[in-house]
Write a protein that holds these residues in place. Structure first.
Motif, short mmCIF file in Angstrom:
data_model
loop_
_atom_site.label_atom_id
_atom_site.label_comp_id
_atom_site.label_asym_id
_atom_site.label_seq_id
_atom_site.Cartn_x
_atom_site.Cartn_y
_atom_site.Cartn_z
N GLU A 68 0.81 -1.20 0.00
CA GLU A 68 0.00 0.00 0.00
C GLU A 68 0.85 1.26 0.00
OE1 GLU A 68 -3.09 -0.02 2.93
OE2 GLU A 68 -3.70 -2.06 2.43
N ARG A 69 2.17 1.08 0.08
CA ARG A 69 3.09 2.21 -0.10
C ARG A 69 3.71 2.18 -1.49
NH1 ARG A 69 6.99 3.29 4.90
NH2 ARG A 69 7.23 5.21 3.66
N SER A 70 3.18 1.32 -2.33
CA SER A 70 3.60 1.15 -3.72
C SER A 70 5.00 0.56 -3.86
CB SER A 70 3.54 2.49 -4.49
OG SER A 70 2.72 2.35 -5.64
N GLU A 71 5.48 -0.12 -2.83
CA GLU A 71 6.77 -0.80 -2.88
C GLU A 71 6.60 -2.18 -3.49
OE1 GLU A 71 8.41 1.34 1.22
OE2 GLU A 71 7.72 -0.75 1.26
N ALA A 72 7.48 -2.53 -4.42
CA ALA A 72 7.38 -3.79 -5.14
C ALA A 72 7.51 -4.98 -4.20
CB ALA A 72 8.46 -3.85 -6.22
N ILE A 73 6.75 -6.03 -4.51
CA ILE A 73 6.79 -7.27 -3.74
C ILE A 73 7.35 -8.37 -4.62
CG2 ILE A 73 5.43 -8.98 -2.47
CD1 ILE A 73 3.35 -6.81 -1.95
N GLY A 74 8.35 -9.07 -4.13
CA GLY A 74 8.94 -10.17 -4.88
C GLY A 74 8.17 -11.46 -4.70
N PRO A 75 8.56 -12.52 -5.40
CA PRO A 75 7.85 -13.81 -5.34
C PRO A 75 7.78 -14.39 -3.93
CG PRO A 75 9.40 -13.77 -7.18
CD PRO A 75 9.68 -12.55 -6.36
N LEU B 110 9.75 1.03 -6.46
CA LEU B 110 8.32 1.37 -6.39
C LEU B 110 7.64 1.18 -7.73
CD1 LEU B 110 10.02 3.57 -4.43
CD2 LEU B 110 7.67 4.14 -3.82
N ILE B 111 6.33 0.98 -7.67
CA ILE B 111 5.50 0.82 -8.88
C ILE B 111 4.57 2.03 -8.96
CG2 ILE B 111 3.99 -0.69 -10.18
CD1 ILE B 111 6.65 -1.99 -9.36
N SER B 112 4.59 2.73 -10.09
CA SER B 112 3.73 3.89 -10.26
C SER B 112 2.80 3.72 -11.44
CB SER B 112 4.60 5.15 -10.47
OG SER B 112 3.78 6.29 -10.69
N GLY B 113 1.56 4.12 -11.25
CA GLY B 113 0.62 4.10 -12.37
C GLY B 113 -0.21 2.84 -12.46
N PRO B 114 -0.81 2.60 -13.63
CA PRO B 114 -1.75 1.48 -13.79
C PRO B 114 -1.20 0.11 -13.42
CG PRO B 114 -1.94 3.00 -15.63
CD PRO B 114 -0.77 3.47 -14.83
N LEU B 115 0.10 -0.11 -13.50
CA LEU B 115 0.64 -1.42 -13.14
C LEU B 115 0.50 -1.70 -11.64
CD1 LEU B 115 3.85 -1.84 -15.33
CD2 LEU B 115 1.54 -2.68 -15.74
N ALA B 116 0.12 -0.69 -10.86
CA ALA B 116 -0.09 -0.88 -9.42
C ALA B 116 -1.56 -1.07 -9.08
CB ALA B 116 0.47 0.31 -8.64
N ARG B 117 -2.41 -1.21 -10.08
CA ARG B 117 -3.85 -1.21 -9.82
C ARG B 117 -4.33 -2.45 -9.09
NH1 ARG B 117 -7.01 -2.49 -15.45
NH2 ARG B 117 -8.70 -1.69 -14.21
N GLY B 118 -3.56 -3.54 -9.10
CA GLY B 118 -3.96 -4.71 -8.34
C GLY B 118 -4.05 -4.41 -6.86
N THR B 119 -3.22 -3.48 -6.38
CA THR B 119 -3.24 -3.07 -4.97
C THR B 119 -4.16 -1.89 -4.74
OG1 THR B 119 -1.00 -3.87 -4.56
CG2 THR B 119 -1.83 -2.17 -3.08
N PHE B 120 -4.13 -0.92 -5.65
CA PHE B 120 -4.83 0.34 -5.42
C PHE B 120 -6.21 0.40 -6.08
CE2 PHE B 120 -0.45 1.23 -4.56
CZ PHE B 120 -0.50 2.09 -3.47
N GLY B 121 -6.57 -0.61 -6.86
CA GLY B 121 -7.89 -0.62 -7.47
C GLY B 121 -7.95 0.25 -8.71
N GLU B 122 -8.81 1.24 -8.70
CA GLU B 122 -9.04 2.09 -9.87
C GLU B 122 -7.83 2.97 -10.14
OE1 GLU B 122 -9.86 3.38 -12.93
OE2 GLU B 122 -11.65 2.38 -12.23
N LEU B 123 -7.02 2.55 -11.12
CA LEU B 123 -5.83 3.32 -11.47
C LEU B 123 -5.67 3.44 -12.97
CD1 LEU B 123 -2.71 2.53 -9.20
CD2 LEU B 123 -3.68 4.74 -9.80
#
Length: 476
Positions: free
Chosen positions: A418-425, A434-447
């Motif tokens: 929820e801080r947009s920090e990448a999570i590994g396997p 960090l992940i910015s934009g639509p590629l983070a929508r799995g966590t943030f929803g509407e992006l």
């Protein structure tokens, strides 16, 4: 007592990979964050200007923004900035179709790119932001820093990396790509410049997909003088909806009794649409309220329910949430009324090349008998191939292999906190990636909508600024 060591002479380096609206937004807000020590901000983007990306780099006059200009801005707290920028420059003087009867503006999409580029220009000129006009080929972690390699042979060291790349290109369903690849009028990726040039004015065209990209394609063909028959096919046959004739107030409250499942959320939305209709308010107000409360609604759903929503309800959400510009809607309405555009619910069961023709077997939904049709051209508009995100860029796949990146369990992008920090396997996070934009929508929803993208860019910039401040404190 501990004596303070002198401040380090080298400022921190922040590398942003991707210079579309998301990446440019992070750079813009980070440069303006007002921290005591300014970092070196590098944006890796092959395009000539920052802030365009795929969406706003188009020169096609039929491509228009999908929401009124008054609701678009790079500033989350100044939504009217883009429209004010347009008015100050009389920027739609050569585009009389931009202004609607109600006074709202739906200018050509490229104009928003011009606006974002203009905001970045002074930051580029004074060196606050540096544009690395290269494509990234490798990203590796070494001794607490990131090593970034590019296609011009450059090697850059960075302390923090923000991934702001775009969606992967669409993927043709099934075996179509291999079976039709040799045909001169098989368009697998409409984002390529001049992709539609191969379509002739009277061609019979099969459009695979029915969303925003399909609408853009049909509008672009009309702009070029195409008058041949069109078939647009998608699994559910859902055509993108337009805007309400007049602005609608937000309606409904979905947070006081948060839905625990995808089905209960759907039931609440349907009930709200019915209640809104009784008060003379269209469904637009309900969907806009769901969007406004979307982050909290998404966070309240367990991962299994998020997956169910994506699998079953996402197409319905997309066609109501992502509305087409009135000018584009008029093109589609005209084509349907003339009998030139057929919208089908179903799938392409098979297709093959027969001389200059493409013979397609279409399987209508809920019907046993297939339709055998001949086409002169086939255009794929199925939307981003989310499952292929890691494969689209070798450096992304390498980051996943080295334990730094993984796909989000909903299938919508890259996994992040929820801080947009990448999570590994393994579930481990890296605060410096960090992940910015639509590629983070799995966590943030509407992006996907522009307001949410700019809000998230501001959020990511704030997160990075906070990390840099902590680092400065530790080294002081």
């Amino acid at each position: 007592m501990h004596s303070k060591s002198p401040p380090t002479s080298e400022p921190s380096v922040v590398a942003i990979i991707g210079g579309g609206v998301s990446g440019a937004g992070v750079a813009y807000h980070l440069a303006r964050a007002g921290s005591s020590e300014h970092p070196v901000i590098l944006v890796f983007e092959p395009r000539a200007e920052l802030g365009r990306g795929l969406a706003y780099d188009t020169s096609d006059p039929a491509h228009r923004i999908n929401v009124p200009a008054a609701k678009m801005s790079l500033q989350p707290d100044e939504l009217g900035e883009f429209q004010a920028w347009i008015e100050a420059r009389d920027a739609v003087a050569d585009d009389p179709g931009a202004k609607r009867p109600d006074g709202s503006l739906f200018p050509r999409r490229r104009l928003f790119g011009d606006y974002v580029a203009s905001l970045l220009k002074p930051l580029l000129e004074d060196g606050s932001v540096r544009h690395c006009r290269t494509a990234v080929t490798g990203v590796e972690r070494h001794a607490g820093r990131w090593t970034i390699r590019d296609d011009k042979g450059g090697v850059t060291e960075a302390d923090i990396v923000a991934i702001a790349t775009s969606h992967p290109p669409p993927a043709a369903p099934g075996r179509l790509a291999s079976r039709l690849a040799a045909h001169p009028r098989f368009v697998a990726d409409t984002t390529r410049p001049g992709a539609l040039d191969v379509v002739r004015p009277h061609d019979r065209v099969l459009v695979i997909g029915n969303g925003l990209t399909a609408a853009d394609v049909i509008a672009s063909l009309a702009e070029r003088g195409h008058d041949g028959p069109l078939t647009a096919i998608s699994r559910r046959g859902l055509r993108s909806r337009g805007h309400a004739p007049v602005p609608q107030p937000l309606f409904g409250d979905f947070l006081s009794d948060t839905a625990p499942s995808a089905m209960s959320l759907l039931a609440a939305i349907r009930a709200a649409v019915g209640a809104a209709k009784a008060e003379g308010i269209s469904w637009h107000g309900v969907i806009d309220q769901v969007r406004a409360q979307g982050y909290d609604l998404w966070q309240a759903l367990p991962v299994a329910e998020r997956r169910r929503l994506v699998r079953h309800l996402r197409p319905y959400w997309d066609v109501h949430r992502f509305r087409i510009a009135p000018q584009v809607e008029a093109v589609l309405d005209t084509a349907v009324a003339a009998g030139r555009l057929e919208i089908l619910a179903g799938s392409v069961a098979d297709a093959r090349i027969d001389g200059e023709l493409i013979l397609a077997s279409l399987q209508p939904r809920h019907q046993r008998r297939s339709l055998e049709r001949s086409y002169d051209a086939v255009v794929v508009t199925t939307g981003p191939a989310h499952g292929g995100i890691l494969e689209t860029q070798p450096w992304l796949a390498a980051l996943a292999a080295s334990g730094h990146l993984s796909l989000d369990p909903t299938g919508l992008g890259l996994a992040c906190t929820e801080r947009s920090e990448a999570i590994g396997p393994s579930g481990k996070t890296d605060p410096s990636l960090l992940i910015s934009g639509p590629l983070a929508r799995g966590t943030f929803g509407e992006l996907m909508g522009l307001p949410q993208v700019t809000e998230h860019a501001f959020f990511v910039a704030t997160e990075i600024a906070g990390k840099l401040q902590v680092n400065d404190t530790h080294t002081a």
